[in-house]
Design an enzyme around this catalytic site. Structure first.
Site, PDB file in Angstrom:
ATOM      1  N   CYS A 176     -15.936  -8.109   9.113  1.00 41.62           N
ATOM      2  CA  CYS A 176     -16.983  -9.001   8.599  1.00 41.62           C
ATOM      3  C   CYS A 176     -16.384 -10.377   8.299  1.00 41.62           C
ATOM      4  O   CYS A 176     -16.415 -10.866   7.175  1.00 41.62           O
ATOM      5  CB  CYS A 176     -17.614  -8.382   7.345  1.00 41.62           C
ATOM      6  SG  CYS A 176     -19.195  -9.097   6.863  1.00 41.62           S
ATOM      7  N   TYR A 191     -10.931 -11.477 -10.694  1.00 41.89           N
ATOM      8  CA  TYR A 191     -10.579 -10.762  -9.472  1.00 41.89           C
ATOM      9  C   TYR A 191      -9.314  -9.927  -9.673  1.00 41.89           C
ATOM     10  O   TYR A 191      -9.292  -8.720  -9.386  1.00 41.89           O
ATOM     11  CB  TYR A 191     -10.371 -11.716  -8.271  1.00 41.89           C
ATOM     12  CG  TYR A 191      -9.646 -10.967  -7.170  1.00 41.89           C
ATOM     13  CD1 TYR A 191     -10.321 -10.030  -6.403  1.00 41.89           C
ATOM     14  CD2 TYR A 191      -8.259 -11.101  -7.001  1.00 41.89           C
ATOM     15  CE1 TYR A 191      -9.656  -9.265  -5.463  1.00 41.89           C
ATOM     16  CE2 TYR A 191      -7.586 -10.341  -6.064  1.00 41.89           C
ATOM     17  CZ  TYR A 191      -8.290  -9.428  -5.300  1.00 41.89           C
ATOM     18  OH  TYR A 191      -7.620  -8.654  -4.398  1.00 41.89           O
ATOM     19  N   ARG A 243       0.828  -1.214   0.000  1.00 47.31           N
ATOM     20  CA  ARG A 243       0.000   0.000   0.000  1.00 47.31           C
ATOM     21  C   ARG A 243       0.857   1.257   0.000  1.00 47.31           C
ATOM     22  O   ARG A 243       0.341   2.363   0.168  1.00 47.31           O
ATOM     23  CB  ARG A 243      -0.943  -0.001   1.212  1.00 47.31           C
ATOM     24  CG  ARG A 243      -2.067  -1.015   1.040  1.00 47.31           C
ATOM     25  CD  ARG A 243      -3.030  -1.031   2.196  1.00 47.31           C
ATOM     26  NE  ARG A 243      -4.157  -1.932   1.899  1.00 47.31           N
ATOM     27  CZ  ARG A 243      -4.958  -2.458   2.809  1.00 47.31           C
ATOM     28  NH1 ARG A 243      -4.773  -2.168   4.097  1.00 47.31           N
ATOM     29  NH2 ARG A 243      -5.934  -3.264   2.461  1.00 47.31           N
ATOM     30  N   CYS A 272     -18.692  -2.545  13.274  1.00 51.90           N
ATOM     31  CA  CYS A 272     -18.783  -2.374  11.815  1.00 51.90           C
ATOM     32  C   CYS A 272     -19.261  -0.975  11.442  1.00 51.90           C
ATOM     33  O   CYS A 272     -20.297  -0.513  11.928  1.00 51.90           O
ATOM     34  CB  CYS A 272     -19.731  -3.423  11.224  1.00 51.90           C
ATOM     35  SG  CYS A 272     -19.870  -3.292   9.426  1.00 51.90           S
ATOM     36  N   THR A 301      -4.491 -29.413   0.016  1.00 51.40           N
ATOM     37  CA  THR A 301      -5.909 -29.087   0.089  1.00 51.40           C
ATOM     38  C   THR A 301      -6.784 -30.324  -0.103  1.00 51.40           C
ATOM     39  O   THR A 301      -7.763 -30.516   0.581  1.00 51.40           O
ATOM     40  CB  THR A 301      -6.262 -28.028  -0.971  1.00 51.40           C
ATOM     41  OG1 THR A 301      -5.487 -26.874  -0.709  1.00 51.40           O
ATOM     42  CG2 THR A 301      -7.736 -27.672  -0.894  1.00 51.40           C
ATOM     43  N   LEU A 352       5.619 -20.865  -0.670  1.00 50.55           N
ATOM     44  CA  LEU A 352       4.413 -20.032  -0.733  1.00 50.55           C
ATOM     45  C   LEU A 352       3.210 -20.807  -1.276  1.00 50.55           C
ATOM     46  O   LEU A 352       2.065 -20.447  -1.012  1.00 50.55           O
ATOM     47  CB  LEU A 352       4.670 -18.795  -1.595  1.00 50.55           C
ATOM     48  CG  LEU A 352       3.672 -17.636  -1.524  1.00 50.55           C
ATOM     49  CD1 LEU A 352       3.450 -17.166  -0.093  1.00 50.55           C
ATOM     50  CD2 LEU A 352       4.136 -16.467  -2.382  1.00 50.55           C
ATOM     51  N   GLU A 387      -1.180  -8.865  -5.658  1.00 46.43           N
ATOM     52  CA  GLU A 387      -2.472  -9.522  -5.836  1.00 46.43           C
ATOM     53  C   GLU A 387      -2.326 -10.996  -6.158  1.00 46.43           C
ATOM     54  O   GLU A 387      -3.107 -11.832  -5.706  1.00 46.43           O
ATOM     55  CB  GLU A 387      -3.288  -8.812  -6.937  1.00 46.43           C
ATOM     56  CG  GLU A 387      -3.750  -7.411  -6.573  1.00 46.43           C
ATOM     57  CD  GLU A 387      -4.594  -7.383  -5.294  1.00 46.43           C
ATOM     58  OE1 GLU A 387      -5.155  -8.433  -4.918  1.00 46.43           O
ATOM     59  OE2 GLU A 387      -4.693  -6.312  -4.670  1.00 46.43           O
ATOM     60  N   CYS A 429     -19.860  -7.228  14.358  1.00 46.66           N
ATOM     61  CA  CYS A 429     -20.862  -6.282  13.853  1.00 46.66           C
ATOM     62  C   CYS A 429     -20.927  -4.985  14.671  1.00 46.66           C
ATOM     63  O   CYS A 429     -21.210  -3.921  14.126  1.00 46.66           O
ATOM     64  CB  CYS A 429     -22.235  -6.946  13.826  1.00 46.66           C
ATOM     65  SG  CYS A 429     -22.309  -8.367  12.708  1.00 46.66           S
ATOM     66  N   ASP A 471     -13.568 -10.981  -4.496  1.00 46.27           N
ATOM     67  CA  ASP A 471     -12.886 -12.139  -3.913  1.00 46.27           C
ATOM     68  C   ASP A 471     -13.798 -12.746  -2.839  1.00 46.27           C
ATOM     69  O   ASP A 471     -14.959 -12.379  -2.722  1.00 46.27           O
ATOM     70  CB  ASP A 471     -11.534 -11.717  -3.330  1.00 46.27           C
ATOM     71  CG  ASP A 471     -11.711 -10.863  -2.096  1.00 46.27           C
ATOM     72  OD1 ASP A 471     -12.803 -10.294  -1.914  1.00 46.27           O
ATOM     73  OD2 ASP A 471     -10.762 -10.768  -1.295  1.00 46.27           O
ATOM     74  N   TYR A 473       0.952 -23.026  -4.446  1.00 44.61           N
ATOM     75  CA  TYR A 473       0.331 -22.718  -5.743  1.00 44.61           C
ATOM     76  C   TYR A 473       1.366 -22.151  -6.707  1.00 44.61           C
ATOM     77  O   TYR A 473       1.282 -21.011  -7.160  1.00 44.61           O
ATOM     78  CB  TYR A 473      -0.818 -21.728  -5.562  1.00 44.61           C
ATOM     79  CG  TYR A 473      -2.052 -22.334  -4.925  1.00 44.61           C
ATOM     80  CD1 TYR A 473      -2.528 -23.579  -5.331  1.00 44.61           C
ATOM     81  CD2 TYR A 473      -2.750 -21.668  -3.939  1.00 44.61           C
ATOM     82  CE1 TYR A 473      -3.650 -24.139  -4.753  1.00 44.61           C
ATOM     83  CE2 TYR A 473      -3.881 -22.216  -3.351  1.00 44.61           C
ATOM     84  CZ  TYR A 473      -4.326 -23.452  -3.768  1.00 44.61           C
ATOM     85  OH  TYR A 473      -5.442 -23.995  -3.188  1.00 44.61           O
TER      86      TYR A 473
END
Length: 356
Positions: free
Chosen positions: A191, A119, A24, A201, A303, A79, A36, A198, A137, A81
């Site tokens: 969330c 995404y 960021r 929120c 998985t 990491l 991403e 909540c 996502d 995948y």
DNA sequence: TAGTCGTGGAG
DNA sequence: TCTCCAAGACT
């Protein structure tokens, strides 16, 4: 609902409460893209050190495009995948070759790149270029299912369309980047899948699930996973020069192109050292002596698959690996330079620490 | 569409 | 210990 109030409540909360994350710090399209891809199905805390190391080694899109595959797999080691980094490499080379090194800012173009699905396309286009394109996502589906009381099963691929339409309808055109990130940040911090906070929120006044008290029953998510079990035998095999035999996995499928210790799948209860000796002789023409007891048993959970690997130690008596392109003898020092899946890293650690 | 593709954390 | 994952994409 009051859409404008929802948007400003959400984005204002994001401006005040967003986490300080390395990706960021700026909106460079290449860096946003890298983050991403790393974040796909991967936790933020896991990604952070990988992201920093990655950009240290490949600070520009050209630097990454010019890298060789061994080095990109090595930096991705652990990491998971692994096709993500191979697809990213392919895509980045295409961007350098066909787009002058500038990441495309059109949805139709960026979506054609390998590994860029709906995404990732939305995330890069909104965060790096400010385009009002949804980035849906798992977080966003969960948040929107509660806010708008959407009961589509988020496990079904077809449901994504519903949420894209919803996200598009709520899009904050003044700042699409913050809007998309705020939805995800809300899903990550407030969330959450279980016990959403909540009372903390910022948009609970706009939330239909909260007003009905059904936030714990959303989103609807079915799908059962079938976990297979496989028993493997592996061998850490040393030749007379003290070098270790390693094998490069096939270029497709599980753990593609990563390195491993020679191994084979066996029928449970029949796994004995003789099987390994026979395997090495018939498969690789290597005459070896295998210790009669495994030095470690490694359990590794994927998985949809579990490996139980009995790892043996052995010595090469004679044989020639010429003709077996996937095999290589390396020193213990050289071995550290190859990318291994975590399961085989466990074997290597146990080997070095074994009692003798 | 449903299965494939990793890993380490959380409850 | 066991289940369910976490900022998905590909086939």
């Amino acid at each position: 609902m009051d859409k404008e109030a929802f948007q400003t409540d959400l984005v204002q909360w994001f401006q005040e409460e967003q986490r300080d994350l390395p990706w960021r710090k700026n909106n460079d399209p290449y860096k946003v893209w890298v983050s991403e891809v790393m974040l796909q199905q991967t936790r933020v805390d896991t990604v952070i050190p990988y992201y920093n190391r990655f950009l240290e080694k490949f600070p520009t899109i050209e630097a990454f495009a010019n890298a060789d595959e061994e080095s990109i797999l090595k930096i991705w080691e652990g990491l998971g995948y692994y096709s993500r980094v191979r697809n990213l490499h392919t895509a980045v080379k295409e961007v350098v070759a066909d787009y002058g090194g500038k990441v495309p800012d059109k949805k139709e173009e960026i979506s054609k790149l390998k590994g860029v699905g709906p995404y990732t396309a939305g995330a890069v286009l909104s965060i790096a270029y400010g385009k009002p394109i949804p980035a849906v996502d798992g977080n966003v589906m969960r948040v929107l299912s509660r806010i708008l009381l959407i009961t589509d099963d988020i496990a079904r691929p077809a449901s994504r369309k519903t949420f894209e339409i919803a996200a598009k309808g709520l899009m904050y055109h003044e700042n699409p980047s913050y809007f998309n990130q705020a939805l995800m940040e809300l899903g990550a911090l407030i969330c959450t899948p279980t016990s959403p906070a909540c009372l903390l929120c910022p948009v609970r006044e706009h939330c239909q699930a909260f007003s009905k008290g059904v936030q714990d029953q959303l989103p609807v998510k079915t799908r059962k996973k079938n976990t297979k079990h496989e028993d493997l035998l592996a061998v850490v095999l040393k030749n007379k020069e003290g070098k270790i035999l390693i094998n490069k996995r096939p270029e497709k499928g599980l753990l593609a192109n990563l390195w491993e210790f020679p191994n084979l799948k066996v029928v449970p209860l029949l796994d004995k050292w003789e099987i390994l000796q026979d395997f090495l002789a018939t498969e690789y023409s290597i005459d070896a002596v295998i210790e009669h007891a495994a030095f470690t048993e490694v359990q590794h959970v994927f998985t949809h698959l579990t490996w139980k690997i009995d790892a043996y130690e052995g010595r090469v008596m004679s044989g020639n690996i010429k003709g077996h392109e996937s095999l290589r003898f390396v020193t213990e020092e050289e071995l550290e330079e190859f990318a291994f899946p975590v399961s085989h890293q466990k074997i290597w650690r146990a080997y070095k620490e074994r009692a003798r």
